[in-house]
Design an enzyme around this catalytic site. Structure first.
Site, PDB file in Angstrom:
ATOM      1  N   CYS A  78     -15.362  75.241 -31.197  1.00 57.32           N
ATOM      2  CA  CYS A  78     -16.498  75.822 -31.921  1.00 57.32           C
ATOM      3  C   CYS A  78     -17.783  75.073 -31.578  1.00 57.32           C
ATOM      4  O   CYS A  78     -17.775  73.861 -31.384  1.00 57.32           O
ATOM      5  CB  CYS A  78     -16.282  75.730 -33.437  1.00 57.32           C
ATOM      6  SG  CYS A  78     -15.238  77.016 -34.083  1.00 57.32           S
ATOM      7  N   HIS A  79     -18.871  75.814 -31.535  1.00 62.79           N
ATOM      8  CA  HIS A  79     -20.178  75.205 -31.320  1.00 62.79           C
ATOM      9  C   HIS A  79     -20.666  74.560 -32.613  1.00 62.79           C
ATOM     10  O   HIS A  79     -20.332  75.019 -33.702  1.00 62.79           O
ATOM     11  CB  HIS A  79     -21.194  76.272 -30.867  1.00 62.79           C
ATOM     12  CG  HIS A  79     -20.912  76.797 -29.509  1.00 62.79           C
ATOM     13  ND1 HIS A  79     -20.021  77.818 -29.286  1.00 62.79           N
ATOM     14  CD2 HIS A  79     -21.390  76.434 -28.294  1.00 62.79           C
ATOM     15  CE1 HIS A  79     -19.970  78.070 -27.986  1.00 62.79           C
ATOM     16  NE2 HIS A  79     -20.780  77.248 -27.364  1.00 62.79           N
ATOM     17  N   MET A 113     -16.182  81.684 -37.876  1.00 67.65           N
ATOM     18  CA  MET A 113     -15.283  80.556 -38.125  1.00 67.65           C
ATOM     19  C   MET A 113     -15.774  79.715 -39.298  1.00 67.65           C
ATOM     20  O   MET A 113     -14.976  79.230 -40.106  1.00 67.65           O
ATOM     21  CB  MET A 113     -15.122  79.689 -36.874  1.00 67.65           C
ATOM     22  CG  MET A 113     -14.424  80.410 -35.725  1.00 67.65           C
ATOM     23  SD  MET A 113     -12.875  81.245 -36.172  1.00 67.65           S
ATOM     24  CE  MET A 113     -11.892  79.898 -36.762  1.00 67.65           C
ATOM     25  N   GLU A 114     -17.082  79.572 -39.429  1.00 64.23           N
ATOM     26  CA  GLU A 114     -17.629  78.811 -40.560  1.00 64.23           C
ATOM     27  C   GLU A 114     -17.292  79.491 -41.883  1.00 64.23           C
ATOM     28  O   GLU A 114     -16.921  78.829 -42.858  1.00 64.23           O
ATOM     29  CB  GLU A 114     -19.143  78.635 -40.398  1.00 64.23           C
ATOM     30  CG  GLU A 114     -19.541  77.645 -39.325  1.00 64.23           C
ATOM     31  CD  GLU A 114     -19.357  78.122 -37.879  1.00 64.23           C
ATOM     32  OE1 GLU A 114     -19.486  77.303 -36.970  1.00 64.23           O
ATOM     33  OE2 GLU A 114     -19.082  79.326 -37.662  1.00 64.23           O
ATOM     34  N   ASP A 128      -4.965  72.488 -54.686  1.00 67.53           N
ATOM     35  CA  ASP A 128      -4.858  71.053 -54.965  1.00 67.53           C
ATOM     36  C   ASP A 128      -5.151  70.731 -56.422  1.00 67.53           C
ATOM     37  O   ASP A 128      -4.439  69.943 -57.049  1.00 67.53           O
ATOM     38  CB  ASP A 128      -5.813  70.272 -54.059  1.00 67.53           C
ATOM     39  CG  ASP A 128      -5.783  68.779 -54.355  1.00 67.53           C
ATOM     40  OD1 ASP A 128      -4.673  68.190 -54.309  1.00 67.53           O
ATOM     41  OD2 ASP A 128      -6.840  68.204 -54.642  1.00 67.53           O
TER      42      ASP A 128
END
Length: 157
Positions: A78-79, A113-114, A128
């Site tokens: 990824c950039h 992707m972000e 969690d």
């Protein structure tokens, strides 16, 4: 798409060269659905779940935002992107928590992707923080809902 964009001519992994691309407005929205079940949802007060670790959804929003900003540290090809905006919302439907992550930037490459990383880490944070109540939690799905900018837009119906 007929070929993988992250492979060079020799078939080795390579970051895509975006140097010749023009800067455009890029947005993406991803969604994760977390099945919490009734044992956890009974702790829902107002719009959040209180635990000894703190407010679940508020903490998940912060974690998802932090993760979206660090996507290039997690996904090897990824950039690095400076995000203009990252908005995470968490709502409930029945016994599910619905995480939406909307990300935007002005850049040469997209922010899918972000958005996916932001939604995923928010979902993992919910897991969690709620596992003390029950381990019967399922992160059912994470998917890209829409993206704009670049060669083509996408919208999931």
């Amino acid at each position: 798409m007929s070929e993988f964009s992250h492979l060079n001519a020799e078939g080795n992994p390579a970051m895509v060269d975006v140097g010749a691309k023009i800067v455009t407005r890029r947005t993406a929205r991803a969604q994760s659905i977390v099945a919490l079940g009734p044992a956890i949802m009974q702790h829902l007060t107002g719009a959040d779940i209180a635990t000894k670790k703190g407010p679940v959804f508020q903490t998940a929003i912060i974690a998802g935002t932090m993760a979206a900003k660090r996507t290039d540290d997690l996904i090897p090809l990824c950039h690095s992107l400076g995000l203009d905006n990252c908005q995470i919302t968490i709502t409930t439907e029945g016994t599910d928590a619905i995480v939406n992550c909307l990300v935007s930037t002005e850049g040469k490459t997209g922010v899918e992707m972000e958005a996916l990383v932001g939604a995923s880490v928010a979902a993992l944070t919910i897991y969690d923080m709620c596992k003390a109540f029950s381990h019967d939690i399922i992160i059912k799905e994470t998917k890209l809902m829409e993206k704009t900018g670049g060669k083509r837009d996408f919208r999931r119906e």
